[in-house]
Design a protein around this motif. Sequence first.
Motif, PDB file in Angstrom:
ATOM      1  N   GLY A  20       0.795  -1.278   0.059  1.00 41.79           N
ATOM      2  CA  GLY A  20       0.162  -0.177   0.090  1.00 41.79           C
ATOM      3  C   GLY A  20       0.861   1.163  -0.049  1.00 41.79           C
ATOM      4  O   GLY A  20       1.891   1.114  -0.460  1.00 41.79           O
ATOM      5  N   ILE A  21       0.318   2.227   0.635  1.00 37.92           N
ATOM      6  CA  ILE A  21       0.987   3.595   0.498  1.00 37.92           C
ATOM      7  C   ILE A  21       2.187   3.638   1.511  1.00 37.92           C
ATOM      8  O   ILE A  21       2.130   3.228   2.606  1.00 37.92           O
ATOM      9  N   TRP A  22       3.405   4.011   0.817  1.00 39.41           N
ATOM     10  CA  TRP A  22       4.498   4.037   1.967  1.00 39.41           C
ATOM     11  C   TRP A  22       5.099   5.407   1.397  1.00 39.41           C
ATOM     12  O   TRP A  22       6.342   5.418   1.794  1.00 39.41           O
ATOM     13  N   GLN A  23       4.878   6.088   0.836  1.00 37.55           N
ATOM     14  CA  GLN A  23       5.345   7.670   0.592  1.00 37.55           C
ATOM     15  C   GLN A  23       4.267   8.492   0.816  1.00 37.55           C
ATOM     16  O   GLN A  23       3.187   8.478   0.449  1.00 37.55           O
ATOM     17  N   THR A  24       4.831   9.699   0.645  1.00 41.07           N
ATOM     18  CA  THR A  24       3.968  11.049   1.031  1.00 41.07           C
ATOM     19  C   THR A  24       2.835  11.075  -0.202  1.00 41.07           C
ATOM     20  O   THR A  24       2.912  10.923  -1.227  1.00 41.07           O
ATOM     21  N   VAL A  25       1.490  11.399   0.447  1.00 43.39           N
ATOM     22  CA  VAL A  25       0.351  11.802  -0.605  1.00 43.39           C
ATOM     23  C   VAL A  25       0.104  13.197  -0.476  1.00 43.39           C
ATOM     24  O   VAL A  25       0.090  13.673   0.632  1.00 43.39           O
ATOM     25  N   TRP A  26      -0.079  14.096  -1.389  1.00 44.79           N
ATOM     26  CA  TRP A  26      -0.350  15.225  -1.488  1.00 44.79           C
ATOM     27  C   TRP A  26      -1.067  15.898  -2.496  1.00 44.79           C
ATOM     28  O   TRP A  26      -1.241  15.208  -3.468  1.00 44.79           O
ATOM     29  N   LEU A  27      -1.802  17.101  -2.272  1.00 44.43           N
ATOM     30  CA  LEU A  27      -2.400  17.798  -3.439  1.00 44.43           C
ATOM     31  C   LEU A  27      -1.502  19.089  -3.884  1.00 44.43           C
ATOM     32  O   LEU A  27      -0.677  19.520  -2.992  1.00 44.43           O
ATOM     33  N   GLU A  28      -1.765  19.470  -4.919  1.00 44.85           N
ATOM     34  CA  GLU A  28      -1.206  20.542  -5.683  1.00 44.85           C
ATOM     35  C   GLU A  28      -2.130  21.491  -6.514  1.00 44.85           C
ATOM     36  O   GLU A  28      -3.058  20.729  -7.276  1.00 44.85           O
ATOM     37  N   ALA A  29      -1.810  22.711  -6.551  1.00 45.21           N
ATOM     38  CA  ALA A  29      -2.733  23.705  -7.285  1.00 45.21           C
ATOM     39  C   ALA A  29      -1.810  24.035  -8.374  1.00 45.21           C
ATOM     40  O   ALA A  29      -0.651  24.385  -8.470  1.00 45.21           O
ATOM     41  N   VAL A  30      -2.430  23.686  -9.622  1.00 45.59           N
ATOM     42  CA  VAL A  30      -1.672  24.093 -11.057  1.00 45.59           C
ATOM     43  C   VAL A  30      -2.598  24.838 -11.978  1.00 45.59           C
ATOM     44  O   VAL A  30      -3.851  24.687 -11.981  1.00 45.59           O
ATOM     45  N   PRO A  31      -2.014  25.425 -12.884  1.00 44.54           N
ATOM     46  CA  PRO A  31      -2.875  26.268 -13.903  1.00 44.54           C
ATOM     47  C   PRO A  31      -3.203  25.360 -14.934  1.00 44.54           C
ATOM     48  O   PRO A  31      -2.350  24.143 -14.815  1.00 44.54           O
ATOM     49  N   GLN A  32      -4.220  25.421 -15.978  1.00 47.58           N
ATOM     50  CA  GLN A  32      -4.625  24.539 -17.008  1.00 47.58           C
ATOM     51  C   GLN A  32      -3.300  24.341 -17.788  1.00 47.58           C
ATOM     52  O   GLN A  32      -3.027  22.807 -17.780  1.00 47.58           O
ATOM     53  N   THR A  33      -2.505  25.100 -18.273  1.00 41.42           N
ATOM     54  CA  THR A  33      -1.481  24.962 -18.943  1.00 41.42           C
ATOM     55  C   THR A  33      -0.358  25.355 -18.049  1.00 41.42           C
ATOM     56  O   THR A  33      -0.006  26.395 -17.303  1.00 41.42           O
ATOM     57  N   ARG A  34       0.574  24.131 -17.991  1.00 41.44           N
ATOM     58  CA  ARG A  34       1.718  24.412 -16.866  1.00 41.44           C
ATOM     59  C   ARG A  34       2.884  23.719 -17.286  1.00 41.44           C
ATOM     60  O   ARG A  34       2.951  22.853 -18.373  1.00 41.44           O
ATOM     61  N   LEU A  35       3.936  24.091 -16.642  1.00 43.07           N
ATOM     62  CA  LEU A  35       5.330  23.189 -16.783  1.00 43.07           C
ATOM     63  C   LEU A  35       5.269  21.823 -16.345  1.00 43.07           C
ATOM     64  O   LEU A  35       4.543  21.360 -15.242  1.00 43.07           O
ATOM     65  N   LEU A  36       6.013  21.051 -16.911  1.00 42.85           N
ATOM     66  CA  LEU A  36       6.048  19.607 -16.654  1.00 42.85           C
ATOM     67  C   LEU A  36       7.687  19.539 -16.637  1.00 42.85           C
ATOM     68  O   LEU A  36       8.225  20.279 -16.651  1.00 42.85           O
ATOM     69  N   ALA A  37       7.801  18.463 -15.415  1.00 42.76           N
ATOM     70  CA  ALA A  37       9.446  18.316 -15.312  1.00 42.76           C
ATOM     71  C   ALA A  37      10.317  17.545 -16.525  1.00 42.76           C
ATOM     72  O   ALA A  37       9.649  16.439 -17.105  1.00 42.76           O
ATOM     73  N   GLY A  38      11.200  18.441 -17.061  1.00 46.47           N
ATOM     74  CA  GLY A  38      11.938  17.994 -18.050  1.00 46.47           C
ATOM     75  C   GLY A  38      13.454  17.591 -17.643  1.00 46.47           C
ATOM     76  O   GLY A  38      13.679  17.671 -16.226  1.00 46.47           O
ATOM     77  N   ALA A  39      14.275  17.271 -18.543  1.00 44.57           N
ATOM     78  CA  ALA A  39      15.815  16.901 -18.251  1.00 44.57           C
ATOM     79  C   ALA A  39      16.364  18.208 -17.865  1.00 44.57           C
ATOM     80  O   ALA A  39      16.470  19.160 -18.827  1.00 44.57           O
ATOM     81  N   VAL A  40      17.279  18.309 -16.994  1.00 45.40           N
ATOM     82  CA  VAL A  40      18.077  19.509 -16.844  1.00 45.40           C
ATOM     83  C   VAL A  40      19.516  18.630 -16.930  1.00 45.40           C
ATOM     84  O   VAL A  40      19.927  17.908 -15.943  1.00 45.40           O
ATOM     85  N   ARG A  41      20.503  19.255 -17.852  1.00 45.08           N
ATOM     86  CA  ARG A  41      21.726  18.442 -18.247  1.00 45.08           C
ATOM     87  C   ARG A  41      22.822  19.257 -18.254  1.00 45.08           C
ATOM     88  O   ARG A  41      22.884  20.204 -18.954  1.00 45.08           O
ATOM     89  N   PRO A  42      23.769  19.299 -17.373  1.00 41.42           N
ATOM     90  CA  PRO A  42      24.898  19.882 -17.439  1.00 41.42           C
ATOM     91  C   PRO A  42      25.810  19.569 -18.397  1.00 41.42           C
ATOM     92  O   PRO A  42      25.843  18.471 -18.635  1.00 41.42           O
ATOM     93  N   ASN A  43      26.646  20.727 -19.000  1.00 44.07           N
ATOM     94  CA  ASN A  43      27.743  20.443 -20.025  1.00 44.07           C
ATOM     95  C   ASN A  43      29.093  21.277 -19.296  1.00 44.07           C
ATOM     96  O   ASN A  43      29.233  22.424 -19.637  1.00 44.07           O
ATOM     97  N   VAL A  44      29.622  20.498 -18.550  1.00 42.23           N
ATOM     98  CA  VAL A  44      31.003  21.014 -17.879  1.00 42.23           C
ATOM     99  C   VAL A  44      32.071  21.562 -18.721  1.00 42.23           C
ATOM    100  O   VAL A  44      32.333  22.735 -18.658  1.00 42.23           O
ATOM    101  N   ALA A  45      32.114  20.863 -19.849  1.00 37.90           N
ATOM    102  CA  ALA A  45      32.981  21.484 -20.892  1.00 37.90           C
ATOM    103  C   ALA A  45      32.798  22.761 -21.488  1.00 37.90           C
ATOM    104  O   ALA A  45      33.643  23.475 -21.735  1.00 37.90           O
ATOM    105  N   ALA A  46      31.186  22.968 -21.784  1.00 39.69           N
ATOM    106  CA  ALA A  46      31.069  24.385 -22.188  1.00 39.69           C
ATOM    107  C   ALA A  46      30.736  25.201 -21.194  1.00 39.69           C
ATOM    108  O   ALA A  46      30.460  26.457 -21.607  1.00 39.69           O
TER     109      ALA A  46
END
Length: 605
Positions: free
Chosen positions: A170-196
Amino acid sequence: MAPSTQPRPEHPRPQFVRTDWLNLNGTWQFETDRGDSGLERGLRTRELAGEITVPFCPESELSGVADVDFHEAVWYRRTIEVPADWAGRRVLLHFAAVDHDATVWVNDVEVVRHRGGFTGFEADITDQLDGDHRAVVVVRARDSRHGIQARGKQSREYANHDCDYTRTTGIWQTVWLEAVPQTRLLAGAVRPNVAAGEIVVELPVTGNRSGWTASATLADAQGEIVTGAVRVDLDRTPTVTLAVPEDRRRLWAPGDPHLYDLTLRLHDADGAVVDEVASYTALRSVAVDGQAVTINGERVFQRLVLDQGYWPTGIMTAPSDDELRADIERSLAAGFNGARLHQKVFEERFLYHADRLGYLVWGEFGDWGANVGGDPTRNQHPTAAFVNQWIEAVRRDRNHPAIVGWCPLNETHQVIDDHYTQLDDVTRAMFWATKASDPTRPVLDASGYAHRVLETDVWDSHDYEQDPARFAANQAGLAEGRPFANRSDRGEFSLPYVGQPYFVSEFGGIWWNPDALAKEGTDHRDSWGYGQRVADEEEFYRRFAGLVDALLDDPRMFGYCYTQLTDVFQEENGIYRFDRSLKLDLDRIRAAQQRQAAYERRAAS
């Protein structure tokens, strides 16, 4: 009785935080459904007979239930009230993890199903709220003892035994609510480029809107560094590149885990901010250079410890956020600089603390439960569900700088023969899907035993030989390109080694319980460890130092992983006891590891 303060109140997703959210941990109605007949018996629509403290599983003491028998299904029920000032926005209901197969109803409408006990899911429940912004949430979690599913170290027998432990249902980590706009950001990749000196940020949104833009702002203690913006209606994944000026560049590394604040925003056509998310990131690279795995171009010997993430009172759920952080601090105090997170996808808060403390982490799936090995006529191979559930974990965690490698599978011991098997298909699918989801880190196809992907980035073995001299002899072949490989009397497990970086990803496991010397010869349900139990504490230190020396002295060995950080139930081979109390002299454990490794001396020469 419900606790006086809310359990686990912290935000469960620290790399993607919105201001308006509501933690739903605490007292829920609860009922066990041992025959999985609850739907027919009306459990979905009636009050439940008992109570439970979420997010702790019913097997745990902290849940208030403490029932360690099998639970074919369990039910949860709670009435929620959405804050009035959330009006006009969408309301998301989040579950960070439910083991194993979850169905959720809100006001008697099914809103989401999810299979997989290690990763989270969400549902938009806005349209199910009544006029008072209230709702009854009902959750059914099925967790059959039969069949193939990713269980990790959860025992398929009633009792704990060997290295299998009390189940989580069953449930073994947090349950939560979140208020968001209809059009909203989603989680994307964040990739470092140390050389540059750059950080590349993906800014996906829920829908393209003409003239709208998304932006990412990087900042440090001195203030804002750089902002990049991009239109969201031109590409499926809008992306910005943040160039960090040389005078503000600071790399993340063990001993100096520098983090940048990252703020993500969505702007409408007039430039007004529609959505805003707080995050963080780092400049850090992981690369393969011949037989070396480098961090920021440097050879850092990875002194890892196996961490299984179990607690006496919470099972797979840490009693508190402080305890998550404290386990990392305990490992560092013993001389380790990282961990292999073993047979479990850890909650994201652990990775947050690893990021802040400069702690190296190998992420792993809890794939045990497929029973690959033993009698070849009874093998139960991993399924496509394993691929899906693992990639959910990779996509959740790929932005954490502490993670330096991925390991989808563990000890899949099947002998190579003339037949291409389902295990081969799943192994290759998990390997290549991992690399597609995150091309920035090395991927180990399977830890120990059956390396079935010739192109695997890293090779390893598990070697629990307890005699340091024989252990050193086992590992000596790496110098001639013939590293120690796990084998079976029936044949080879792995495809040929082709010169990849190599480490021993499980060793040690020294069996020692100073409080139970009289238990010698007892059943493995009471006490278990690898090899012959040491006679006394001094023998432990001699054996530990001898095993570690064999690996520190090999210039081609990029790291190791010692089993393990703590005792876990009957498995008594930890550096600490299960309750985290001191078991050994940490100064001696740390001293045995801290001399410079030959791998590091080779870099300096």
